[in-house]
Design a protein around this motif. Structure first.
Motif, PDB file in Angstrom:
ATOM      1  N   UNK A   1       0.752  -1.165  -0.051  1.00 18.15           N
ATOM      2  CA  UNK A   1      -0.067  -0.091   0.016  1.00 18.15           C
ATOM      3  C   UNK A   1       0.901   1.324  -0.065  1.00 18.15           C
ATOM      4  N   UNK A   2       1.795   1.438   0.832  1.00 17.69           N
ATOM      5  CA  UNK A   2       2.711   2.376   0.947  1.00 17.69           C
ATOM      6  C   UNK A   2       3.607   2.489  -0.575  1.00 17.69           C
ATOM      7  N   UNK A   3       3.907   1.582  -1.104  1.00 17.67           N
ATOM      8  CA  UNK A   3       4.710   1.693  -2.412  1.00 17.67           C
ATOM      9  C   UNK A   3       3.503   2.167  -3.395  1.00 17.67           C
ATOM     10  N   UNK A   4       2.406   1.707  -3.649  1.00 10.15           N
ATOM     11  CA  UNK A   4       1.359   2.094  -4.617  1.00 10.15           C
ATOM     12  C   UNK A   4       1.196   3.643  -4.164  1.00 10.15           C
ATOM     13  N   UNK A   5       0.945   4.025  -3.037  1.00 14.51           N
ATOM     14  CA  UNK A   5       0.739   5.478  -2.744  1.00 14.51           C
ATOM     15  C   UNK A   5       1.853   6.509  -3.365  1.00 14.51           C
ATOM     16  N   UNK A   6       3.111   5.736  -3.072  1.00  9.05           N
ATOM     17  CA  UNK A   6       4.252   6.832  -3.540  1.00  9.05           C
ATOM     18  C   UNK A   6       4.043   6.673  -4.938  1.00  9.05           C
ATOM     19  N   UNK A   7       3.728   5.502  -5.921  1.00  9.81           N
ATOM     20  CA  UNK A   7       3.876   5.698  -7.212  1.00  9.81           C
ATOM     21  C   UNK A   7       2.660   6.568  -7.565  1.00  9.81           C
ATOM     22  N   UNK A   8       1.523   6.404  -7.276  1.00 12.76           N
ATOM     23  CA  UNK A   8       0.510   7.334  -7.483  1.00 12.76           C
ATOM     24  C   UNK A   8       0.731   8.916  -7.168  1.00 12.76           C
ATOM     25  N   UNK A   9       1.518   9.084  -5.938  1.00 13.08           N
ATOM     26  CA  UNK A   9       1.921  10.426  -5.779  1.00 13.08           C
ATOM     27  C   UNK A   9       2.949  10.961  -6.714  1.00 13.08           C
ATOM     28  N   UNK A  10       3.655  10.352  -7.285  1.00 16.33           N
ATOM     29  CA  UNK A  10       4.613  10.596  -8.522  1.00 16.33           C
ATOM     30  C   UNK A  10       3.985  10.946  -9.831  1.00 16.33           C
TER      31      UNK A  10
END
Length: 631
Positions: A598-607
């Protein structure tokens, strides 16, 4: 055996030095004697601080005053001298010029949106910086709009004490750049244009391909042009001053002073000089530049050899009264002098060993500003970073006490490994020269104790009383607060992974219109499959350049923070301030959560959100005869 020690002890009551003077401190031993034309003792162009090699610094204050918070209380807002572009009424005041939004953003992956730049500018104003270099307006449409927005809002927000930061725009030495910079900053109450051209032999020959006469003419004319637009605050930088021929440097600086420059910034562009060298450079410029008494001398030190803070302090001790810095020291290559390091060094030692130097910075906002820049830029602060690093106020063990004082070194240092923890619990100033509260750090325990195999019983007892992990709270809040404009938002995520088959992921994103979008994908692992599912929804091609993850605190249930760096396959470009080349923007994103996927996907969506919200840019065209230069 007695050993001779050399001390640099600035005395800011200036003295005149003639060419025949026998005054030859060690600071100047690296170079031949400087040219100097004797003038009256009242002229600051013929004076510079005394660097004494004859006696050590004055005795230290009693133990109760050694801690910085006790030795140098923060200056009251009313102590900040009135702003006059080319002089400072108080000779001990040092202006803080923050270039986080310009030089700092040149760090790979540190691209920030206009909204993020405006947020940081607001925070820099709370911090109390004197000058905000808001960007390089001609580099892109987005940068121009960001600088203009900062000038309109932050540059007009006058506080109760009359403080409002100067808003500065960078420009190369050509009319198009300078005019664009002026159009961006002119709306501020205190606008400034900062223009620059190279003066070192290697740059003039291999990059500019210009003669000294041509460079001198351009510098003179472009400073005059900036003044002709109505800007009465113009800063000039001779790029690569640290490697420039001194006589030519003095000549260029003298001519731009005549043309109307109010601040002369002396950049160590490639981080080549050492403190003694850089201090001598500033002193020589004070002694040999015609009209130097009519301007402010500034420093800009890169960190390629890890000496940017030391060089900046040396420059201030030699007479510079503006220092150019960035939050967390971010910037091109190895970065810049760190604002927090320079400011806290002046706060801690300025009164006792630097002749009373001080700044107008409200240090209680340092930590929050550091966190904001870290989150928006995506550049993590190293744990051992001075002042703002995670370990800066954390203590595990130490062996500094009784046995050493008695002149005995034990065979097993374990006898005293708990001394530091015990001392910290009894009195923080035993091992802390700065109070963490002075920089706005509220830690979860009184003394910042970290338990380790060398910790003692006192530390263990104190730690048992804790119930909340402050770092976890900060990570979660940062994940919500420091996010780009929402184009897509993660709603649901489900992954299946392991050794029995391909990893699969189902992702639900909410678009800006509020509609739900669902996609499924397979991949080599849970993160890969989740990212591919996101790509199916967003439909904007992007390459993943970097991926990193860290645990915020210790323990199996720690919150994870993830940082990613992406580059769009479409042309998100701008003009690089240092090289003048068209560069492809990269975008970072961060996320936090108990679940690492979840943390990884949030970072990717943020970028992706940052990339999608970035305004498309048209690179600036620069005439061939005005080759781009750098600071």
């Amino acid at each position: 055996m007695a050993m001779a020690s050399t001390f640099i002890n600035p005395n800011f009551s200036s003295i005149s030095i003639s060419s025949s003077s026998s005054f030859a401190p060690r600071l100047y031993s690296l170079f031949p004697s400087s040219r100097h034309t004797p003038t009256s003792s009242s002229s600051s162009s013929s004076t510079f601080p005394r660097f004494s090699s004859q006696s050590p610094p004055s005795p230290q204050p009693p133990c109760s005053a050694i801690r910085c918070s006790a030795a140098a209380p923060p200056p009251s807002p009313s102590r900040r001298p009135p702003y006059i572009p080319n002089r400072i009424p108080d000779p001990n005041y040092v202006r803080i010029f923050d270039t986080t939004l310009r030089d700092g953003e040149q760090s790979p992956g540190a691209t920030m949106t206009s909204k993020e730049k405006l947020d940081i500018a607001r925070q820099l104003a709370k911090l109390g910086v004197d000058v905000i270099e808001a960007g390089f307006p001609t580099s892109s449409k987005d940068d121009f709009e960001a600088v203009k927005a900062i000038a309109l809002e932050v540059g007009n927000a006058v506080d109760a004490h009359g403080y409002v930061p100067v808003v500065c725009g960078l420009s190369r030495c050509n009319e198009k750049d300078i005019r664009t910079a002026w159009e961006a900053v002119r709306y501020a109450k205190r606008p400034r244009i900062h223009t620059f051209i190279a003066t070192s032999g290697i740059h003039m020959e291999h990059k500019l391909k210009m003669s000294k006469e041509k460079v001198l003419d351009i510098a003179r004319r472009m400073v005059a042009f900036a003044r002709s637009l109505g800007c009465d605050d113009v800063e000039f930088s001779p790029e690569d001053a640290g490697r420039s021929e001194r006589e030519f440097l003095y000549e260029v600086l003298g001519e731009v002073i005549k043309a109307g420059a109010t601040t002369l910034n002396i950049p160590d562009t490639v981080g080549y000089t050492i403190p003694e060298e850089f201090g001598k450079l500033i002193a020589d410029i004070k002694a040999n530049t015609p009209g130097i008494e009519n301007v402010i001398i500034s420093t800009h030190c890169q960190n390629d050899l890890g000496l940017s803070t030391a060089n900046t302090i040396a420059g201030a001790c030699a007479g510079a009264r503006q220092v150019e810095v960035t939050i967390n020291g971010i910037g091109e290559r190895a970065g810049n002098a760190s604002l927090e390091e320079v400011v806290m060094a002046l706060k801690c030692r300025g009164q006792h060993v630097m002749g009373g130097l001080y700044t107008g910075i409200n240090t209680h906002h340092i930590v929050m500003t550091s966190i904001m820049v870290e989150e928006y830029s995506g550049l993590h602060v190293q744990p051992h970073k001075a002042i703002v690093g995670a370990n800066a106020f954390a203590h595990e063990s130490g062996i500094h006490q009784k046995t050493l004082q008695q002149g005995r070194l034990p065979n097993a240092s374990i006898l005293l490994v708990a001394a530091q923890n015990d001392g910290m619990l009894k009195h923080p100033s035993t091992y802390e020269i700065i109070s963490p509260e002075d920089i706005g750090l509220e830690r979860s325990n009184e003394a910042g104790i970290v338990l380790g195999k060398l910790s003692g019983r006192h530390a263990l007892k104190n730690k048992l009383h804790e119930r909340v992990a402050d770092a976890d709270i900060r990570a979660l809040v940062s994940d919500e607060v420091f996010q780009p404009t929402v184009v897509w938002k993660l709603h649901d995520l489900q992954v299946t992974c392991g050794t029995l088959g391909l990893s699969t992921a189902t992702v639900k994103l909410i678009g800006a219109d509020g509609k739900e979008h669902i996609a499924c994908s397979v991949g080599t692992g849970p993160v890969d499959s989740a990212y591919k599912a996101v790509d199916l929804i967003v439909k904007v091609p992007a390459a993943l350049l970097e991926y990193s993850m860290n645990a915020v605190t210790e323990g199996i249930d720690a919150i994870a923070t993830t940082r990613v760096l992406i580059r769009g396959e479409n042309n998100h470009t701008s003009t690089h301030a240092l090289t003048g080349e068209t560069v492809h923007r990269t975008f970072s994103g961060t996320g936090a959560g108990m679940d690492i996927v979840v943390s990884s996907v949030r970072a990717y969506v943020g970028a992706l959100n940052k990339m999608l919200s970035f305004v498309e840019q048209t690179p600036s065209e620069v005439p061939a005869e005005r080759t781009p230069v750098s600071v």
